[in-house]
Design a protein around this motif. Structure first.
Motif, mmCIF file in Angstrom:
data_model
loop_
_atom_site.group_PDB
_atom_site.id
_atom_site.type_symbol
_atom_site.label_atom_id
_atom_site.label_comp_id
_atom_site.label_asym_id
_atom_site.label_seq_id
_atom_site.Cartn_x
_atom_site.Cartn_y
_atom_site.Cartn_z
ATOM 1 N N ASP A 109 -4.734 -8.876 3.905
ATOM 2 C CA ASP A 109 -6.173 -8.741 3.658
ATOM 3 C C ASP A 109 -6.388 -7.478 2.824
ATOM 4 O O ASP A 109 -5.830 -6.423 3.131
ATOM 5 C CB ASP A 109 -6.943 -8.645 4.971
ATOM 6 N N PHE A 110 -7.177 -7.611 1.767
ATOM 7 C CA PHE A 110 -7.391 -6.504 0.833
ATOM 8 C C PHE A 110 -8.844 -6.568 0.386
ATOM 9 O O PHE A 110 -9.269 -7.546 -0.206
ATOM 10 C CB PHE A 110 -6.454 -6.661 -0.373
ATOM 11 N N ARG A 111 -9.622 -5.552 0.700
ATOM 12 C CA ARG A 111 -11.055 -5.583 0.368
ATOM 13 C C ARG A 111 -11.615 -4.165 0.256
ATOM 14 O O ARG A 111 -10.946 -3.199 0.583
ATOM 15 C CB ARG A 111 -11.818 -6.368 1.433
ATOM 16 N N GLY A 112 -12.861 -4.053 -0.195
ATOM 17 C CA GLY A 112 -13.494 -2.751 -0.314
ATOM 18 C C GLY A 112 -14.445 -2.682 -1.480
ATOM 19 O O GLY A 112 -15.102 -3.675 -1.831
ATOM 20 N N ASP A 113 -14.526 -1.514 -2.117
ATOM 21 C CA ASP A 113 -15.413 -1.315 -3.253
ATOM 22 C C ASP A 113 -15.048 -2.302 -4.364
ATOM 23 O O ASP A 113 -13.892 -2.379 -4.781
ATOM 24 C CB ASP A 113 -15.257 0.123 -3.764
ATOM 25 N N PRO A 114 -16.022 -3.094 -4.860
ATOM 26 C CA PRO A 114 -15.719 -4.134 -5.851
ATOM 27 C C PRO A 114 -15.004 -3.604 -7.099
ATOM 28 O O PRO A 114 -14.097 -4.267 -7.620
ATOM 29 C CB PRO A 114 -17.106 -4.698 -6.205
ATOM 30 N N MET A 115 -15.390 -2.437 -7.583
ATOM 31 C CA MET A 115 -14.750 -1.884 -8.766
ATOM 32 C C MET A 115 -13.288 -1.527 -8.492
ATOM 33 O O MET A 115 -12.409 -1.741 -9.329
ATOM 34 C CB MET A 115 -15.514 -0.636 -9.244
ATOM 35 N N MET A 116 -13.007 -0.987 -7.301
ATOM 36 C CA MET A 116 -11.643 -0.644 -6.945
ATOM 37 C C MET A 116 -10.795 -1.899 -6.756
ATOM 38 O O MET A 116 -9.620 -1.940 -7.143
ATOM 39 C CB MET A 116 -11.630 0.207 -5.679
ATOM 40 N N SER A 123 -3.629 -4.901 -11.808
ATOM 41 C CA SER A 123 -2.309 -4.270 -11.770
ATOM 42 C C SER A 123 -1.300 -4.995 -10.897
ATOM 43 O O SER A 123 -0.103 -4.946 -11.149
ATOM 44 C CB SER A 123 -2.439 -2.817 -11.280
ATOM 45 N N PHE A 124 -1.766 -5.672 -9.845
ATOM 46 C CA PHE A 124 -0.821 -6.298 -8.934
ATOM 47 C C PHE A 124 -1.523 -7.367 -8.093
ATOM 48 O O PHE A 124 -2.750 -7.388 -8.001
ATOM 49 C CB PHE A 124 -0.184 -5.259 -8.009
ATOM 50 N N PRO A 125 -0.758 -8.274 -7.481
ATOM 51 C CA PRO A 125 -1.354 -9.282 -6.606
ATOM 52 C C PRO A 125 -1.829 -8.639 -5.311
ATOM 53 O O PRO A 125 -1.028 -8.052 -4.582
ATOM 54 C CB PRO A 125 -0.200 -10.261 -6.353
ATOM 55 N N ILE A 126 -3.113 -8.725 -5.025
ATOM 56 C CA ILE A 126 -3.638 -8.037 -3.844
ATOM 57 C C ILE A 126 -3.458 -8.858 -2.573
ATOM 58 O O ILE A 126 -3.695 -8.362 -1.476
ATOM 59 C CB ILE A 126 -5.126 -7.664 -4.026
ATOM 60 N N LEU A 127 -3.023 -10.102 -2.682
ATOM 61 C CA LEU A 127 -2.673 -10.894 -1.516
ATOM 62 C C LEU A 127 -1.188 -11.249 -1.616
ATOM 63 O O LEU A 127 -0.755 -11.891 -2.568
ATOM 64 C CB LEU A 127 -3.501 -12.179 -1.438
ATOM 65 N N GLY A 128 -0.414 -10.765 -0.654
ATOM 66 C CA GLY A 128 1.020 -11.029 -0.674
ATOM 67 C C GLY A 128 1.830 -9.949 -1.361
ATOM 68 O O GLY A 128 3.058 -10.027 -1.403
ATOM 69 N N GLY A 129 1.161 -8.928 -1.892
ATOM 70 C CA GLY A 129 1.881 -7.809 -2.491
ATOM 71 C C GLY A 129 2.673 -7.049 -1.425
ATOM 72 O O GLY A 129 2.214 -6.910 -0.292
ATOM 73 N N CYS A 130 3.835 -6.582 -1.778
ATOM 74 C CA CYS A 130 4.718 -5.938 -0.807
ATOM 75 C C CYS A 130 4.657 -4.419 -0.930
ATOM 76 O O CYS A 130 4.920 -3.865 -1.989
ATOM 77 C CB CYS A 130 6.151 -6.405 -1.004
#
Length: 219
Positions: A109-116, A123-130
């Motif tokens: 799970d990856f969430r927060g400020d929309p701009m961030m 830059s990278f896959p935010i779901l499944g990134g290691c």
């Protein structure tokens, strides 16, 4: 903010070294890891740098090149959801990011400020990134897993170049019976926004959130 006070708070949080000193030491270590004295560096970061070097992690590699399916059971995801929602509101107000990974550091799970979030997605896959240390080196998620406890990492302490401008805090979520790590909860902010803050305040917020998840799992 008084520059002297800002630098002092950074020194307290990052050990005896200023940010510029950490940058210089990191550059020296990357060139000659076997003969660089890390005794002035925070021990948790020194150990992590050494592990990263032993794993032959490239500091210049693109962050999170390895993508995997996160292994977090539905109970943890369901228990964590309202707490993640609350942390997300905090992050939206303060340009931060909240993440939940499995016990191997894979992002579930990856969430927060929309701009961030948008910046991260480029830059990278935010779901499944290691986020494991053996893949990207010193970072709060991976290092918390290796150390078995809460970890905070200043920008210059990160092993990977792509994380140098972020300040990250991670706290493990433990199995209520076995006490093994089942996941990692993290908060990350641009370092420039938190450099004058007491980092213990961020740690306390995250420890409280992780404790809520642990208590719910135990119940």
């Amino acid at each position: 903010m008084n520059p002297k006070m800002t630098n002092k708070r950074h020194e307290v949080a990052a050990g005896s070294l200023t940010k510029s000193a950490i940058i210089t030491l990191r550059e020296k270590f990357l060139c000659d890891p076997l003969h660089t004295d890390l005794s002035t560096l925070r021990p948790v970061i020194a150990r992590s740098w050494q592990r990263s070097a032993l794993c032959q992690v490239s500091p210049a590699q693109k962050t999170m090149e390895l993508v995997a399916k996160p292994h977090l059971d539905d109970r943890i995801l369901q228990t964590a959801r309202p707490i993640l929602d609350e942390l997300e509101r905090l992050c939206v107000e303060s340009q931060g990011i909240v993440t939940l990974t499995d016990s191997m550091g894979t992002i579930a799970d990856f969430r927060g400020d929309p701009m961030m979030v948008k910046r991260a997605e480029k830059s990278f896959p935010i779901l499944g990134g290691c986020m494991s240390e053996d893949q990207i080196g010193t970072n709060s998620e991976g290092t918390a897993i290796e150390e078995g406890g809460a970890v905070q990492v200043w920008g210059a302490e990160h092993f990977n170049d792509a994380l140098q401008d972020m300040y990250c805090t991670s706290v493990p979520i433990r199995d209520p019976l076995r006490r093994s790590i089942r996941g990692v909860l993290s908060l990350a902010f641009p370092e420039r926004l938190v450099i004058g803050m007491d980092p213990r305040s961020i740690l306390l917020i995250l420890q409280g959130a992780a404790s809520q998840i642990n208590s719910a799992l135990a119940a």
